[in-house]
Design a protein around this motif. Sequence first.
Motif, PDB file in Angstrom:
ATOM      1  N   GLU A  26     -17.809   8.659  -1.998  1.00 19.12           N
ATOM      2  CA  GLU A  26     -18.767   9.064  -0.974  1.00 19.12           C
ATOM      3  C   GLU A  26     -18.709   8.147   0.237  1.00 19.12           C
ATOM      4  N   LEU A  27     -18.693   6.839  -0.025  1.00 20.24           N
ATOM      5  CA  LEU A  27     -18.768   5.878   1.075  1.00 20.24           C
ATOM      6  C   LEU A  27     -17.480   5.773   1.871  1.00 20.24           C
ATOM      7  N   VAL A  28     -16.333   5.892   1.213  1.00 17.32           N
ATOM      8  CA  VAL A  28     -15.092   5.836   1.988  1.00 17.32           C
ATOM      9  C   VAL A  28     -14.996   7.065   2.883  1.00 17.32           C
ATOM     10  N   ALA A  29     -15.536   8.200   2.435  1.00 13.90           N
ATOM     11  CA  ALA A  29     -15.563   9.400   3.279  1.00 13.90           C
ATOM     12  C   ALA A  29     -16.522   9.214   4.459  1.00 13.90           C
ATOM     13  N   ASP A  35     -14.504  -0.296   6.847  1.00 14.22           N
ATOM     14  CA  ASP A  35     -15.924  -0.680   6.817  1.00 14.22           C
ATOM     15  C   ASP A  35     -16.547  -0.583   5.423  1.00 14.22           C
ATOM     16  N   LEU A  36     -15.752  -0.190   4.452  1.00 11.95           N
ATOM     17  CA  LEU A  36     -16.258  -0.080   3.083  1.00 11.95           C
ATOM     18  C   LEU A  36     -16.358  -1.471   2.463  1.00 11.95           C
ATOM     19  N   THR A  37     -17.507  -1.783   1.861  1.00 11.68           N
ATOM     20  CA  THR A  37     -17.697  -3.087   1.217  1.00 11.68           C
ATOM     21  C   THR A  37     -18.166  -2.906  -0.221  1.00 11.68           C
ATOM     22  N   PHE A  38     -17.883  -3.924  -1.033  1.00 15.52           N
ATOM     23  CA  PHE A  38     -18.382  -3.910  -2.405  1.00 15.52           C
ATOM     24  C   PHE A  38     -19.903  -3.901  -2.422  1.00 15.52           C
ATOM     25  N   LYS A  59     -10.465  -4.114  -3.420  1.00 14.44           N
ATOM     26  CA  LYS A  59     -10.968  -2.869  -2.839  1.00 14.44           C
ATOM     27  C   LYS A  59      -9.898  -1.778  -2.928  1.00 14.44           C
ATOM     28  N   ALA A  60      -8.652  -2.151  -2.710  1.00 11.82           N
ATOM     29  CA  ALA A  60      -7.569  -1.159  -2.781  1.00 11.82           C
ATOM     30  C   ALA A  60      -7.489  -0.545  -4.171  1.00 11.82           C
ATOM     31  N   HIS A  61      -7.584  -1.365  -5.210  1.00  9.97           N
ATOM     32  CA  HIS A  61      -7.542  -0.853  -6.581  1.00  9.97           C
ATOM     33  C   HIS A  61      -8.689   0.128  -6.836  1.00  9.97           C
ATOM     34  N   LEU A  62      -9.870  -0.236  -6.388  1.00 12.07           N
ATOM     35  CA  LEU A  62     -11.047   0.610  -6.609  1.00 12.07           C
ATOM     36  C   LEU A  62     -10.928   1.928  -5.844  1.00 12.07           C
TER      37      LEU A  62
END
Length: 196
Positions: A26-29, A35-38, A59-62
């Motif tokens: 949802e957040l990457v969309a 700008d995506l953060t844990f 972050k890339a793995h997730l």
Amino acid sequence: MSEAAAAAGRPRDSRIDEAVLVATRELVAELGYADLTFRAIAQRAGTSVPAIRRRWASKAHLVHEAVYPTDVVGAPTGAADLRAEVRAVVERCLAIVGSPAGRRATPALMSEMMTDHALEQELSARLLDAGWDALAARLAEASERGETRPDIDLGVFVEMVFGATLVALVLRGREAVDDAWVEALVTAVVDGLRVR
């Protein structure tokens, strides 16, 4: 349990894994990859940043696991013949790469993989393990039925579908990559695979 979760220690809560994966998609969309953060993912998923870091190395793995779920990538297509098989693969690729999360995450993931060879190998292997063996077996069956040449390079086949889909999305936009486009790509791929 997530693919990146350690085998040792107490069992992971699969509900947290799924909540994190959904939140990430949802957040990457919504935000894009940069700008995506844990912290934002943890807030949306109702968990903590340490819980996420225990499960995913980066972050890339997730994002890769969230956007390219192996249960979708490697699921049987149920296709009855070569054309149906190729169409199912093209439609699955378009559904993943053409999703809001896929359109925003894929270029960023590709950029990271281009600059980090170890990451490239790890994430590519994840997709290979997810279902390429099954796809290779289905193409081998098509060859045995006389539908395809016996010398099909599976890597080239997947690269054709993925590459064509990605470029079409960039150049045409999602709305223009419609059923007519899918049919044209399927025809081109099937014609290339057939026995001459």
